[in-house]
Design an enzyme around this catalytic site. Sequence first.
Site, PDB file in Angstrom:
ATOM      1  N   GLN A   1      -8.751  -8.295  -0.532  1.00 19.57           N
ATOM      2  CA  GLN A   1      -8.755  -9.556  -1.371  1.00 19.57           C
ATOM      3  C   GLN A   1      -7.951  -9.756  -2.568  1.00 19.57           C
ATOM      4  O   GLN A   1      -7.477 -10.635  -2.996  1.00 19.57           O
ATOM      5  CB  GLN A   1     -10.113  -9.728  -1.715  1.00 19.57           C
ATOM      6  CG  GLN A   1     -11.287 -10.004  -0.907  1.00 19.57           C
ATOM      7  CD  GLN A   1     -12.683  -9.608  -1.552  1.00 19.57           C
ATOM      8  OE1 GLN A   1     -12.953  -9.287  -2.577  1.00 19.57           O
ATOM      9  NE2 GLN A   1     -13.870 -10.215  -0.895  1.00 19.57           N
TER      10      GLN A   1
ATOM     11  N   HIS B   1      -1.597 -10.710  12.973  1.00 19.69           N
ATOM     12  CA  HIS B   1      -0.857  -9.190  13.263  1.00 19.69           C
ATOM     13  C   HIS B   1      -0.314  -8.976  14.657  1.00 19.69           C
ATOM     14  O   HIS B   1       0.521  -8.439  14.672  1.00 19.69           O
ATOM     15  CB  HIS B   1      -1.851  -8.381  12.600  1.00 19.69           C
ATOM     16  CG  HIS B   1      -1.882  -8.068  11.108  1.00 19.69           C
ATOM     17  ND1 HIS B   1      -2.591  -8.868  10.362  1.00 19.69           N
ATOM     18  CD2 HIS B   1      -1.294  -7.283  10.341  1.00 19.69           C
ATOM     19  CE1 HIS B   1      -2.313  -8.643   9.055  1.00 19.69           C
ATOM     20  NE2 HIS B   1      -1.642  -7.574   9.036  1.00 19.69           N
TER      21      HIS B   1
END
Length: 498
Positions: free
Chosen positions: A387, A427
């Site tokens: 985060q 990714h």
Amino acid sequence: MRDSEATEAPAALRRRATFAASLWPTDGAPAAAPRSPPAADVSRGSGPLEAARCKPKSANRQRRGDIGDRLSCHKTRESLLSSTSGYSNYRGILNWCVVMLVLSNARLFLENLLRYGVLVDPIQVVALFLKDPYSWPAACLIIVSIVFVLVALYTERQLSKGSFTEVVGFLVHCINMAIMLTLPAAVVLLVPSVTPVGGAFVLGTYTILSLKLYSYKDVNMWCRELSMIKAKKLARSLSCPSVQHFNEAERNVCYPGNLTLRDMFYFVFAPTLCYELNFPRSPNIRMSFLLRRLLEMLFFIQLLVGLTQQWMVPIIQSSMKPLEDMDLSRMTERLLRLAVPNHLLWLMFFYGFFHSSMNFTAELLCFGDRHFYNDWWNSETVTHFWQNWNIPVHKWCIRHFYKPLLRRGFSKIVSQSAVFFLSAFFHEYLVSVPLRMFRLWAFMGMMAQLPLAWFVGRFLHGNYGNAAVWISLIIGQPFAVLMYVHDYYVLHHIQEAE
């Protein structure tokens, strides 16, 4: 009583004699009549007699204190390294760790130079981007990306005029973004002249651009929803900030006045993934700040390239034989050797990209929001790390993916899992397509963050949780690097040799 009076009488006589002698000089002539001391001195008791009385008292107190210190030298207190001591100034230990880190890495660097010599070659850097000097597919794809930006702008203009319905506009945006993700991937996979580094750069650019256009679509849709409820001015809405953020001479841009080429391309080049009608702006460009960030960018690019060629490549090349033989002890040793340079390069990349380059772009565009990262290095949970280390991506995920799922009735656990799934997809997309092989190491590594986050958050707290986060970063990344390099080596070198 008589004995005490007898002893006190000579003392009184001596005091009177001393006082009388002070009134007469030593040569026998009578002295001048003594002046009476000022009333203030008498009231304060600051005469020589009072000082003479105070000296023995202070001397006695000091003597008693010295004797007391000699008698007692212990107190009830904790050791400094105990957690209950409240001591927190470990600056010297931190400096010691930095010195030891520098010395150990200097030894490794010298050992590398003595074993392999100087391996830094700038010409190889050009070869990473260009395989054929007469074929530039990666650069052509970057230029073609402007077409997708113009399609998104045209679609929003038609929606603002009512020429397109919401369904038609949504379909056009979806097709536009789907082509943005599939076209560069197809070119990278099918055109042999595209290098892995060039392909990764192109796919990264298109991924960022697709996320920007998705945010552009959402914000303009929210503006149309507000206009449908008779909100003629958006000065107080969430997507159009209040006037206090700007100078008095400036005016807020309100929908559909934002649908211009200037506004669109400002957002395309701005260091953010989330669109707003009115971005916070800095008052001017600080040339000294801009120059420092530029020099940092150039320095870290050269350092990253040099350390990769000099340090990482030899370790990776020496790791192929243990991986082929499945020698676990040697594989573990190579993994630990690779962890240090890989993590050092990752830290340099973080500073060079998230601080130097993004601040350079923001300063050049007078972009006011410079919150590109938070204190992720203090993270005590895996969730807190994800985060805080990449604020632009985190902000986009919260605004355009996580909260919409919550509004649709999904639980927090399902929404968080969906965010990790989306991150795992990108990714793998950015790694497997440029390498032209699909092994799902990056995807599984990202999805493994879910059980790891649960375990660390439940069983490890404080410094133990922070240590777990650092271990996952230091060990996890080089493990994935070794897996991909091994598979790429087997696929492109051993099979070709056979």
